[in-house]
Design a protein around this motif. Structure first.
Motif, PDB file in Angstrom:
ATOM      1  N   TYR A   1      -3.221  -4.896  10.783  1.00 57.01           N
ATOM      2  CA  TYR A   1      -1.908  -4.635  10.233  1.00 57.01           C
ATOM      3  C   TYR A   1      -0.690  -5.085  10.917  1.00 57.01           C
ATOM      4  O   TYR A   1      -1.008  -5.034  12.149  1.00 57.01           O
ATOM      5  CB  TYR A   1      -1.896  -2.844  10.082  1.00 57.01           C
TER       6      TYR A   1
ATOM      7  N   ALA B   1      -4.491  -3.222  -3.041  1.00 61.12           N
ATOM      8  CA  ALA B   1      -4.367  -2.078  -3.033  1.00 61.12           C
ATOM      9  C   ALA B   1      -4.532  -1.229  -4.188  1.00 61.12           C
ATOM     10  O   ALA B   1      -4.258  -1.465  -5.246  1.00 61.12           O
ATOM     11  CB  ALA B   1      -2.852  -1.839  -2.721  1.00 61.12           C
TER      12      ALA B   1
ATOM     13  N   ARG C   1      -6.216  -8.758  -0.229  1.00 61.92           N
ATOM     14  CA  ARG C   1      -6.123  -7.372   0.010  1.00 61.92           C
ATOM     15  C   ARG C   1      -5.907  -6.652  -1.156  1.00 61.92           C
ATOM     16  O   ARG C   1      -4.664  -7.308  -1.920  1.00 61.92           O
ATOM     17  CB  ARG C   1      -5.322  -6.684   1.137  1.00 61.92           C
TER      18      ARG C   1
ATOM     19  N   TYR D   1      -6.073   6.726   7.849  1.00 61.95           N
ATOM     20  CA  TYR D   1      -6.702   6.805   6.484  1.00 61.95           C
ATOM     21  C   TYR D   1      -7.935   7.461   6.842  1.00 61.95           C
ATOM     22  O   TYR D   1      -8.927   7.707   6.078  1.00 61.95           O
ATOM     23  CB  TYR D   1      -7.480   5.180   6.209  1.00 61.95           C
TER      24      TYR D   1
ATOM     25  N   ALA E   1     -10.740  -2.115   5.117  1.00 63.43           N
ATOM     26  CA  ALA E   1     -11.339  -1.167   4.560  1.00 63.43           C
ATOM     27  C   ALA E   1     -12.713  -0.711   5.197  1.00 63.43           C
ATOM     28  O   ALA E   1     -13.532  -0.103   4.724  1.00 63.43           O
ATOM     29  CB  ALA E   1     -11.784  -1.097   3.124  1.00 63.43           C
TER      30      ALA E   1
ATOM     31  N   GLY F   1       0.767  -1.309   0.281  1.00 64.70           N
ATOM     32  CA  GLY F   1       0.008   0.078   0.027  1.00 64.70           C
ATOM     33  C   GLY F   1       0.716   1.238   0.041  1.00 64.70           C
ATOM     34  O   GLY F   1       0.575   2.258   0.998  1.00 64.70           O
TER      35      GLY F   1
ATOM     36  N   ASN G   1      -7.195  -1.021   7.832  1.00 62.34           N
ATOM     37  CA  ASN G   1      -6.372  -1.648   7.009  1.00 62.34           C
ATOM     38  C   ASN G   1      -6.094  -3.170   7.638  1.00 62.34           C
ATOM     39  O   ASN G   1      -5.600  -3.060   8.607  1.00 62.34           O
ATOM     40  CB  ASN G   1      -4.839  -0.872   6.963  1.00 62.34           C
ATOM     41  N   PRO G   2      -6.542  -3.914   6.917  1.00 63.96           N
ATOM     42  CA  PRO G   2      -6.743  -4.070   5.506  1.00 63.96           C
ATOM     43  C   PRO G   2      -8.033  -4.354   4.890  1.00 63.96           C
ATOM     44  O   PRO G   2      -8.353  -4.231   4.012  1.00 63.96           O
ATOM     45  CB  PRO G   2      -6.133  -5.648   5.008  1.00 63.96           C
TER      46      PRO G   2
ATOM     47  N   TYR H   1      -7.810   0.540   0.122  1.00 68.17           N
ATOM     48  CA  TYR H   1      -7.914  -1.010  -0.314  1.00 68.17           C
ATOM     49  C   TYR H   1      -9.340  -1.548  -0.722  1.00 68.17           C
ATOM     50  O   TYR H   1     -10.219  -0.868  -0.334  1.00 68.17           O
ATOM     51  CB  TYR H   1      -7.420  -1.599   0.871  1.00 68.17           C
TER      52      TYR H   1
ATOM     53  N   TRP I   1     -11.172  -5.357   0.119  1.00 66.19           N
ATOM     54  CA  TRP I   1     -11.050  -6.593   0.714  1.00 66.19           C
ATOM     55  C   TRP I   1     -12.051  -7.514   0.061  1.00 66.19           C
ATOM     56  O   TRP I   1     -13.188  -7.393   0.053  1.00 66.19           O
ATOM     57  CB  TRP I   1     -11.460  -6.375   2.084  1.00 66.19           C
TER      58      TRP I   1
ATOM     59  N   SER J   1     -10.201   4.418   2.827  1.00 65.61           N
ATOM     60  CA  SER J   1      -9.020   3.867   2.752  1.00 65.61           C
ATOM     61  C   SER J   1      -8.528   3.599   1.401  1.00 65.61           C
ATOM     62  O   SER J   1      -9.207   4.178   0.481  1.00 65.61           O
ATOM     63  CB  SER J   1      -9.087   2.257   3.680  1.00 65.61           C
TER      64      SER J   1
ATOM     65  N   LYS K   1      -0.157   8.989   3.644  1.00 62.74           N
ATOM     66  CA  LYS K   1      -1.276   8.699   2.709  1.00 62.74           C
ATOM     67  C   LYS K   1      -2.175   9.937   2.677  1.00 62.74           C
ATOM     68  O   LYS K   1      -2.517  10.086   1.446  1.00 62.74           O
ATOM     69  CB  LYS K   1      -2.358   7.498   3.444  1.00 62.74           C
TER      70      LYS K   1
END
Length: 390
Positions: free
Chosen positions: A128, A368, A366, A209, A181, A40, A178-179, A325, A327, A323, A240
């Motif tokens: 994470y 990205a 996941r 995020y 979202a 990411g 994360n992961p 991502y 999932w 986010s 980010k």
């Protein structure tokens, strides 16, 4: 001579990320074009006014000495002002704000301040990896809180036994997540504050995020909940929000006693962020925020390409509100790792297996959103073509 790793190294899970990236590199070395949607790392650049501030700072010959780990006053004040403007959270820049070499720096070290070997840290699963790695290195026992669709990807606080709570010192949360979202409603945060007070637990909320949000959604800072400062700290980052991932500029805010303890650890471990980077961070937090909104819109468009594309081939995925991502459940009868390896080799698309984020990540991947729209559309075409042949 053989060097054996220390026992505290057991349980660290970075190997799966390294293995996937090594496989990606092998494919690239073999001449294959790989669309990398695994790590990411933002592919966008900071806004021009941020780059200009960094350039100006680098040219200043007085900026090359040591800096204190707390952060220059201009940076800590900018953080305090930004939190007030964004989330109506009042922070004392002197006692409730501390700079970090990226938020992962603080997440890695916070357990060292408060946790003794054998104490329990409540961590999300999937989560994470640093959420578990930091406490493990401090000798903590982990209690993994399952995050499942059945419970809206929120931990079930009522499922944690009294015997665990008697030993628990910290809880780590992360919304937008994360992961996964996933996002958390305000009333859940209110429940957590009351829970933490009852059980004398520090809440560590990763809020990195907060600005990558879509469709009008706005998340709450955990510290905006009444009483949260008594039991919580919050980690944030410019990585980010302002596309400054390589700059390693972040912050921790909240409970001043805990901030002081973390500062004590950091002042023994390292010095502060390179001053030009702090000056660029001040420009980011204090300057025009149009770039933040444009970044969020970019990720929203990318999200729609991936979600609509996967749904169009019959692959059910949620449409996240935040986010960078997506999932997604594994669409074949494979483990998440085996699916990722086959997709990489046969379709040239690199993802991360959900198993890399914990036991409850198995069965998912996941994705990205870190490639331009045309590359994401190409990734969808490749995935559809490969799945169609199975």
């Amino acid at each position: 001579m053989e060097f054996r790793q220390a026992q505290r190294m057991h349980g660290l899970t970075s190997a799966i990320f390294t293995e996937v990236d090594n496989l990606r590199k092998e494919q690239v070395a073999a001449g294959k074009d790989i669309i990398t949607l695994s790590i990411g790392s933002p592919d966008l650049a900071p806004a021009p006014h941020i780059i200009e501030a960094l350039q100006e700072g680098v040219r200043n010959q007085n900026n090359y000495g040591y800096t204190l780990s707390k952060g220059i006053p201009a940076f800590t004040s900018a953080i305090s002002n930004w939190y007030k403007d964004r989330f109506n959270v009042d922070l004392d820049a002197e006692t409730e704000v501390y700079s970090l070499i990226g938020s992962q720096d603080g997440l890695a070290h916070i357990a060292l301040c408060l946790v003794n070997p054998g104490d329990v840290v409540l961590v999300p699963d999937p989560g994470y990896p640093i959420f578990s790695a930091g406490p493990l290195m401090a000798g903590a026992d982990l209690y993994r809180m399952p995050l499942t669709a059945a419970n809206h990807y929120l931990p079930d606080l009522s499922a944690i036994s009294d015997s665990v709570l008697k030993r628990a010192k910290m809880m780590i949360l992360n919304y937008p997540n994360n992961p996964l979202a996933a996002t958390a409603p305000r009333d859940f945060f209110e429940q957590v504050v009351a829970f933490a007070k009852r059980n004398n637990i520090l809440v560590c909320h990763d809020f990195a995020y907060s600005e990558l949000v879509f469709d009008g959604y706005r998340p709450d800072s955990f510290l905006s909940i009444p009483g949260a400062k008594e039991v919580a700290i919050e980690f944030h980052s410019l990585s980010k929000t302002y596309n400054m991932a390589g700059c390693r500029a972040g912050m921790v805010v909240g409970n001043k006693q805990v901030i002081s303890l973390l500062g004590k650890v950091k002042s023994n471990f390292d010095y502060g962020i390179f001053q030009p980077i702090q000056q660029a961070a001040v420009a980011a937090l204090s300057g025009p925020q149009d770039c933040v909104r444009e970044t969020a819109l970019t990720y929203q468009r990318r999200r729609d390409i991936i979600v609509d594309g996967l749904r169009g081939m019959g692959w059910h995925v949620d449409r996240p509100r935040a986010s960078m991502y997506v999932w997604a459940p594994v669409p074949t009868q494979q483990s998440s790792f085996d699916f990722v390896v086959d997709l990489l080799k046969h379709a040239g698309v690199a993802l991360i297996p959900g198993s890399g984020f914990g036991q409850f990540g198995e069965g998912f991947v996941r994705i990205a959103l870190v490639q331009p729209e045309e590359r994401l559309a190409e990734a969808i075409d490749r995935i559809q073509s490969w799945l169609g042949k199975l």
